[in-house]
Design an enzyme around this catalytic site. Structure first.
Site, short mmCIF file in Angstrom:
data_model
loop_
_atom_site.label_atom_id
_atom_site.label_comp_id
_atom_site.label_asym_id
_atom_site.label_seq_id
_atom_site.Cartn_x
_atom_site.Cartn_y
_atom_site.Cartn_z
N GLU A 257 0.91 -1.19 -0.10
CA GLU A 257 0.14 -0.14 0.06
C GLU A 257 1.42 1.16 0.52
OE1 GLU A 257 -3.14 -2.84 2.18
OE2 GLU A 257 -0.62 -2.25 2.62
N THR A 258 -0.26 2.41 -0.05
CA THR A 258 0.96 3.56 -0.71
C THR A 258 -0.36 4.69 -0.20
OG1 THR A 258 2.29 3.18 -2.38
CG2 THR A 258 1.88 5.96 -2.05
#
Length: 306
Positions: free
Chosen positions: A46-47
């Protein structure tokens, strides 16, 4: 435009352990499409993109992207981003503080725990209590999915079942850690069996002490596979551990505050430790909390042109 970002390792106190995370602490001006492309470029599980809050009670607004799509809720991004913001914008005085983070699932309370002025760990409380629905595929099909024999899957009280606190997971308890280590996940079987289903993320579990039931263990080992999110295997999955609270709660009779340590990421060489707390009374589950440590790794800039 240049956008600053940081990377962290989450659910660990060791550099290069845990689950990597990228955070853009000032993401104003980025479009949805740019956020998705950046997440695909970085290619972490994830970002996170941090924006100003839009509610009166929110402290920050988070948008969380996998390489393939945006999520309503995710644990390690929430834990790691709060840790970073606690370093960049620390509360005054430096004492235990709870922030409200706006995520699509709702307001997520996250507590920053300080000890002698140092940020030690962060702890989220789920905005959505665990829900369950859908019957799981047969143990025969799930054994094929995992490359295991059917007798390596638990059945009866600890049969496979799906739960969600904003992101659904199919939990598959195995008989011991040896079986967990032997998993050979088959993406083709996943495509035919689970793609497009309510719970297409697969979280496999093993008791620390095989002589005890899963809910009676204080230590649980886990591995999580999410091809639908672009994640072959995840080193640490906070949203999965939160949903696991629902699975365990349904198999607990005693009210009170119950605690487990979940270990994940060993197979990837990125050991992670997640702390799960479930609070229940005579009426049922009242709260699910997930806590962990984080380590700041790097900082930099991304150039997006004019």
């Amino acid at each position: 435009m240049r956008y600053g970002f940081y990377t962290l390792d989450v659910f660990t106190d060791q550099l290069f352990g845990g689950n990597p995370l990228a955070v853009f602490p000032d993401a104003e001006g980025l479009t949805d499409g740019q956020m998705q492309k950046i997440a695909a470029e970085i290619n972490y599980s994830e970002t996170v993109f941090v924006l100003p809050p839009v509610t009166e009670t929110g402290n920050f607004r988070l948008r969380i992207f996998t390489p393939k799509r945006e999520l309503d809720f995710a644990g390690h991004p929430t834990i790691g981003t709060t840790y970073l913001l606690g370093l960049l914008q620390p509360p005054s005085p430096l004492v235990t503080t709870t922030w409200q983070l706006e995520e699509p699932v709702g307001l997520v309370p996250v507590t920053l725990h300080y000890k002698q002025g140092q940020l030690v760990q962060t702890e989220l409380t789920v905005a959505q209590l665990p829900q369950t629905k859908d019957s799981a595929p047969s143990c025969e099909d799930l054994a094929l999915l995992l490359g295991l024999s059917i007798d390596q899957l638990q059945q009866g009280e600890y049969e496979p079942q799906a739960y969600s606190c904003g992101l659904p997971f199919l939990f598959i308890p195995l008989i011991n850690e040896e079986a967990l280590n032997r998993i050979s996940f088959n993406p083709s079987v996943w495509q035919n069996l689970l793609a497009g289903q309510w719970a297409d993320c697969v979280y496999c579990l093993a008791p620390g002490d095989p002589s005890l039931g899963l809910s009676d263990n204080k230590l649980i080992h886990g591995r999580m596979f999410a091809p639908g999110l672009g994640i072959a295997e995840d080193p640490a999955t906070g949203s999965g551990v939160a949903a696991l609270g629902g699975y365990l709660d349904d198999r607990l009779d005693t009210p009170g505050s119950h605690h487990w340590q979940i270990e994940q990421g060993k197979a990837l060489g990125r050991p992670s430790q997640l702390q799960l707390t479930v609070v229940k009374d005579g009426q049922g589950i009242r709260a699910v909390k997930v806590a962990g440590r984080s380590v700041l790794v790097s900082e930099g800039f991304m150039n997006l042109g004019n």
